[in-house]
Write an enzyme that holds these catalytic residues in place. Structure first.
Site, PDB file in Angstrom:
ATOM      1  CB  CYS A   1       7.521  19.214  34.412  1.00  5.92           C
ATOM      2  SG  CYS A   1       7.837  19.439  36.389  1.00  5.92           S
TER       3      CYS A   1
ATOM      4  CB  CYS B   1      10.154  21.672  36.020  1.00  2.00           C
ATOM      5  SG  CYS B   1       9.677  19.810  36.607  1.00  2.00           S
ATOM      6  CG  ASP B   2       9.785  23.667  32.381  1.00  2.00           C
ATOM      7  OD1 ASP B   2      10.974  23.840  33.224  1.00  2.00           O
ATOM      8  OD2 ASP B   2       9.566  22.610  31.682  1.00  2.00           O
TER       9      ASP B   2
END
Ligand code: NAP
Length: 302
Positions: A130, A133-134
């Site tokens: 992701c 997200c990261d």
């Protein structure tokens, strides 16, 4: 006894809940993870009719709130088993056992893994599925993205704006993604395209240090990257339902465009069913269709 149980709080499941509530039913949505499904990982949606731009997270949150405002209940419980007792379907989670006459399966898909050594060990330590997200953890670093579909190209664009350099590794020399995404990624100056190659080795003990890619001629190249974002497609996880619905060879639920499976009272919606176009719009449409089919089915029982 619940009027309707929907498994999955992604776009299809929440759309089904909205249609169920508006039809006067009380929908219980069971979700094993977080609401929103895959779309929460998309930084910018620009192909949902009527909305020029919205982040996946904002879209999912709006949909979730709309379903709750209409009275749908969402419980965070993973479904472990479904038993088809004829008119009654029993849905078991670790905590509860629910009964319903109308069950909608809207379980979506999960990200495919490459399946090589260290992939699981280094997940969260340089390996990610992701980018939104990261990605921020790797600001100004050199990273790689693996894949050639919409998700990989969107991830690579997002990371190109954050990171020093992005390698985009694809197993062919043509991308599967939509033309608009291809055009945008080609304009990024800090993206290096690594075609006809697959990721064959992940190096690092505590954190990812480098990866190896192997091209079609067997040449191996080492790329020193801090992170690898894997976006090589998605797979269904419908094994748990195989006793109550028919799955195709790839594990998708056999259901028509109205959500009907060939098991009375069980419907399927969204990416988990057999279909040719897996998009946000078709997921929402599937949810509406499945809830409407389920509503008519319930009327037919009276
Ligand atoms: P995808 O379109 O299936 O693409 C997967 C990519 O990974 C392909 O390029 C494929 O290569 C490659 N691949 C598959 N298995 C591989 C393996 N074992 N090793 C290396 N590469 C592998 O998947 P996606 O990008 O995750 O997108 C999934 C679906 O979501 C698509 O239908 C997409 O259109 C949709 N989507 C919709 C939206 C939206 O509605 N706004 C946004 C994002 C995505 P090949 O090309 O060689 O097969």
């Amino acid at each position: 006894m619940k009027d309707m149980i929907i498994v999955g709080a992604g776009t299809a499941g929440l759309s089904a809940a909205i249609y169920a509530q508006r039809a006067g039913l009380n929908a219980l949505v069971l979700e094993g993870n977080t609401y929103g499904g895959q779309i929460v990982n998309t930084p910018d949606i620009e192909n949902y009719p009527g909305i020029a731009h919205i982040s996946g997270f904002d879209f999912a949150t709006g949909l979730y709130q709309q379903a709750l405002d209409l009275g749908a209940k969402v419980q965070y419980e993973k479904v472990l088993e479904v038993i088809d007792e004829g008119e009654i379907k029993v849905v078991k989670t670790a905590k509860n056992e629910y009964k319903t006459k109308a069950l909608i399966l809207a379980t979506g898909l999960v990200r495919r893994h490459i399946g090589i050594k260290n992939e699981d060990k280094l997940t969260g330590k340089g390996i990610s599925y992701c980018a939104t997200c990261d990605g921020a953890f790797f600001r100004n670093k050199v990273v790689a993205v693996n894949g050639g579909g919409n998700v990989a190209l969107e991830d690579a664009q997002y990371l190109a704006d954050l990171c020093e350099k992005v390698y985009l590794i694809h197993r062919r020399n043509e991308f599967r993604a939509e033309q608009a995404e291809i055009k945008r990624i080609m304009e990024k100056k800090n993206v290096e395209f690594v075609y006809n190659s697959t990721v064959t080795k992940l190096n690092g003990e505590d954190y990812l240090q480098s990866i190896e890619v192997t091209d079609k001629e067997g040449h191996i190249r080492q790329l020193d990257v801090s992170a690898l974002f894997i976006a090589i497609g998605q797979i269904p996880l419908n094994e748990v339902f195989k006793n109550v619905v028919d799955l195709d060879a790839a594990g998708y639920i056999q259901a028509d465009e109205f959500g009907n499976t060939n098991h009375a009272g069980i419907f399927a919606a969204g990416d988990c069913r057999v279909k040719s176009l897996r998009q946000l719009t078709t997921a929402a449409s599937d949810g509406a269709n499945a809830a409407t089919s389920a509503y008519h089915y319930l009327l037919s029982l009276k």
